[in-house]
Design a protein around this motif. Structure first.
Motif, mmCIF file in Angstrom:
data_model
loop_
_atom_site.group_PDB
_atom_site.id
_atom_site.type_symbol
_atom_site.label_atom_id
_atom_site.label_comp_id
_atom_site.label_asym_id
_atom_site.label_seq_id
_atom_site.Cartn_x
_atom_site.Cartn_y
_atom_site.Cartn_z
ATOM 1 N N LEU A 53 0.833 -1.203 0.000
ATOM 2 C CA LEU A 53 0.000 0.000 0.000
ATOM 3 C C LEU A 53 0.867 1.252 0.000
ATOM 4 O O LEU A 53 0.601 2.203 -0.725
ATOM 5 N N PHE A 54 1.951 1.241 0.796
ATOM 6 C CA PHE A 54 2.727 2.467 0.894
ATOM 7 C C PHE A 54 3.702 2.657 -0.258
ATOM 8 O O PHE A 54 4.128 3.771 -0.519
ATOM 9 N N ASN A 71 2.956 1.849 -3.597
ATOM 10 C CA ASN A 71 2.172 2.421 -4.691
ATOM 11 C C ASN A 71 0.686 2.271 -4.416
ATOM 12 O O ASN A 71 0.094 1.218 -4.618
ATOM 13 N N ILE A 72 0.096 3.364 -3.986
ATOM 14 C CA ILE A 72 -1.275 3.324 -3.495
ATOM 15 C C ILE A 72 -2.302 3.136 -4.612
ATOM 16 O O ILE A 72 -3.391 2.612 -4.396
ATOM 17 N N ILE A 73 -1.951 3.572 -5.840
ATOM 18 C CA ILE A 73 -2.945 3.465 -6.909
ATOM 19 C C ILE A 73 -2.706 2.276 -7.839
ATOM 20 O O ILE A 73 -3.412 2.114 -8.829
ATOM 21 N N PHE A 82 -9.268 7.943 4.263
ATOM 22 C CA PHE A 82 -8.183 7.276 3.546
ATOM 23 C C PHE A 82 -7.794 8.092 2.306
ATOM 24 O O PHE A 82 -6.617 8.314 2.044
ATOM 25 N N VAL A 127 -4.334 8.995 -0.232
ATOM 26 C CA VAL A 127 -4.335 8.971 -1.693
ATOM 27 C C VAL A 127 -3.996 10.343 -2.282
ATOM 28 O O VAL A 127 -3.200 10.451 -3.205
ATOM 29 N N TYR A 134 -0.434 11.052 -2.290
ATOM 30 C CA TYR A 134 0.262 10.298 -3.324
ATOM 31 C C TYR A 134 0.251 11.086 -4.637
ATOM 32 O O TYR A 134 1.274 11.234 -5.302
ATOM 33 N N PHE A 135 -0.918 11.621 -4.984
ATOM 34 C CA PHE A 135 -1.004 12.415 -6.221
ATOM 35 C C PHE A 135 -0.126 13.652 -6.128
ATOM 36 O O PHE A 135 0.547 14.017 -7.087
ATOM 37 N N ASN A 158 3.700 12.312 -6.226
ATOM 38 C CA ASN A 158 4.189 11.610 -7.405
ATOM 39 C C ASN A 158 3.765 12.230 -8.733
ATOM 40 O O ASN A 158 4.433 12.062 -9.735
#
Lengths: 276, 292
Positions: free
Chosen positions: A41-42, A44-46, B125, B130, B133-134, B137
């Motif tokens: 999960l940590f 690559n979350i997508i 979450f 999430v 993350y966007f 990255n």
């Protein structure tokens, strides 16, 4: 002109499809990540999970006593809905058919409280529950839901009975059919369409209600799905894969219910709102 | 014909079960609430004393309470506009396409089936993991905020989750209303040379006014009682920054102080606010409906 319309239709469809993706995004993210390990999960979350590992589900299934919580919720919702339908149909029918001063007084008594919000009666209601000794009792809670729902439900039944022709009941009355028999054999079957709407809206409300069980149910033995999920979140606060699995598990019954009855649910919502 | 007395007797028999649960769990709590609001009843002692309007006097100077009222009002207005606007737009565009209407209707309604508690955690979450993350990255810097920790952003977060939850429900009502608008009117307006925007506001919109009244009523009622999503998403924090009235009352009664009497006084004030606003809304919108 025709061509222009179909191009327009295509563009709108594409935008709506993109909207569905955005709308479902949180659900998809939760679902995808619930199959991962915390490390996955940590990194690559997508990304899609590398394999469909059920570890998180097995872990949370036991930790949140899923089966017990599910049965508690189902018992509560089913009993409450039965009480609501039976009590309100009986009352709504008589209140509509009997035209005395007492009848209109009682109808007014039921209807006038429809605007009282739950948070305003929450604390006195809690005291009443303590007084009656039904704290921590799921069956007791079902009666509480019935009490909170009957005014609206009687209002709906009352309106519906008005549109049912009286002739059938009259014929049965002449045949010497008693009140109870008439209600069970003739009236109640005629109320089917509105009963269906009432069942659906009440199941959705009770199944997803949180605040009332939070106040009334204090013992883990009697926890509903939402109470179990809430407790689990407190215990696992940083273990997201387990939490996501728990969220998917507790959302699952309603999603299944929806996929089976979607047409009826959507119709029931629209009818319940526009006629009520 | 049966006598009046006999009729009343059979009426009472059929109404009795509903009446008993209604009295016990709605009417008596509602009425006794007004009495408890004037006592110093709390969770520590069995007996309590009548204190008159002292609780209401204390409410006047209760800053966290008024902050929660203000927060709730802000939330109600923004949420009402956002979820009704989105629902109406979705309903209109879904009804305007030829194929796939029922697919889109089903798909957009789905979030409404998920309870506020689960939605709150699920979106937590998204907001805390999430979106970062966007931002990290993909370089989407506009997502790089403390969505849960900063009150300004958590207000936005709460509105988003709550609109996501309720939009589908409102959309269903708007769709049902739109289906009642006869296509003849729209065709006539098209022949007269009206464009899409004009036709919507001048022809379609007035004909779905009753649905608007219902949806706004529903949004007001639900908004003022906002609890689940805030409870799970921010817990009212940081501090009490995102506390709604329902949460404030809950905290007063069931966490910490356990001052039932004082909390009941607060809930009486909440009732008066909700009651007068919804009554005004119904009056005003019914009047407008009749004018048309």
């Amino acid at each position: 002109m025709k061509k222009k319309r179909s191009i327009y239709s295509w563009i709108v469809t594409c935008i709506l499809a993109l909207g569905v993706f955005i709308c479902w995004f949180p659900l998809l993210m939760a679902l995808m990540n619930s199959f991962k390990t915390n490390r996955e999960l940590f990194t690559n979350i997508i990304a899609l999970p590398s394999s469909l590992k059920m570890d998180n589900y097995i872990r949370t299934w036991e930790k949140m006593h899923y089966l017990r919580s599910f049965c508690n919720t189902a018992f509560l919702a089913v009993l409450a809905v039965i009480l609501i339908v039976v009590f309100a149909a009986m009352a709504g029918w008589k209140l509509c058919r009997v035209k005395t001063r007492l009848s209109s007084f009682l109808f007014g008594l039921f209807v006038f409280s429809m605007l009282i919000p739950f948070s305003s009666i929450m604390i006195p209601l809690y005291r009443m529950i303590l007084t009656l000794g039904i704290k921590n009792s799921l069956a007791g809670l079902a009666f509480v839901y019935a009490g909170m729902s009957v005014s609206m439900t009687i209002f709906l039944y009352h309106g519906f009975v008005k549109s049912v022709p009286y002739e059938l009941e009259e014929a049965a009355l002449i045949d010497g059919c008693g009140d109870i028999k008439r209600f069970v054999l003739i009236v109640f079957p005629l109320l089917r369409p509105i009963t269906f709407t009432i069942i659906i809206t009440n199941v959705l409300w009770i199944w997803n209600d949180f605040l009332l069980p939070l106040i009334v149910i204090g013992r883990q033995q009697q926890y509903t799905l939402l109470l179990s999920t809430n407790t689990l979140f407190g215990q696992y606060s940083s273990d997201w894969t387990a939490i996501l699995a728990a969220l998917i598990l507790s959302a699952l019954p309603m999603i299944l219910f929806y996929s089976i009855f979607q047409k009826n649910i959507i119709k029931g919502i629209a009818d319940g709102a526009l006629k009520g | 014909m049966k006598s009046k007395a006999k009729q009343n007797l059979s009426l009472l028999l059929f109404v009795a079960p509903a009446l008993i649960v209604y009295l016990l769990f709605k009417l008596i709590p509602a009425i006794s609430g007004m009495f408890y609001a004037m006592t110093d009843w709390n969770g520590f002692y069995q007996d309590f004393q009548f204190v008159g309007f002292a609780n209401f006097g204390e409410i006047f100077t209760d800053k966290p309470f008024w902050h929660s009222v203000w927060f709730t009002l802000k939330f109600v207005v923004v949420n009402l506009l956002l979820s009704n606007g989105a629902a109406l737009a979705l309903a209109y565009y879904i009804e305007s396409i030829r194929k796939g209407k029922s697919f889109f209707r089903t798909a957009y309604y789905l979030p409404n089936m998920i309870s506020g508690v689960i939605s709150g955690y699920m979106w937590m979450f998204i907001f805390t993991k999430v979106l970062y993350y966007f931002a990290d990255n993909w370089g989407w810097a506009f997502l790089d905020h403390s969505w849960i920790g900063d009150p300004n952003y958590s207000f936005i977060a709460i509105v988003i989750v709550s609109a996501w939850n309720s939009c589908g429900y409102l959309m269903i009502i708007y769709i049902a209303a739109l289906q009642g608008v006869s296509p003849q009117y729209i065709e006539a307006a098209q022949l007269d040379g009206g464009n899409g925007w004009q036709i919507f506001w001048k022809v379609v919109f007035p004909m779905i006014r009753h649905a608007l009244t219902i949806c706004i009523f529903w949004s007001l009622n639900n908004g003022f009682q906002m609890f689940d999503t805030v409870y799970t998403l921010t817990g009212g924090g940081p501090g009490r920054a995102t506390q709604t009235v329902a949460l404030n009352i809950f905290e007063e009664a069931f966490q910490g102080n356990i001052r039932y009497g004082y909390a009941t006084a607060k809930s009486t004030v909440l009732f008066l606010i909700v009651f007068s606003i919804t009554l005004l809304q119904l009056r005003f919108m019914k009047m407008q409906e009749e004018e048309l």
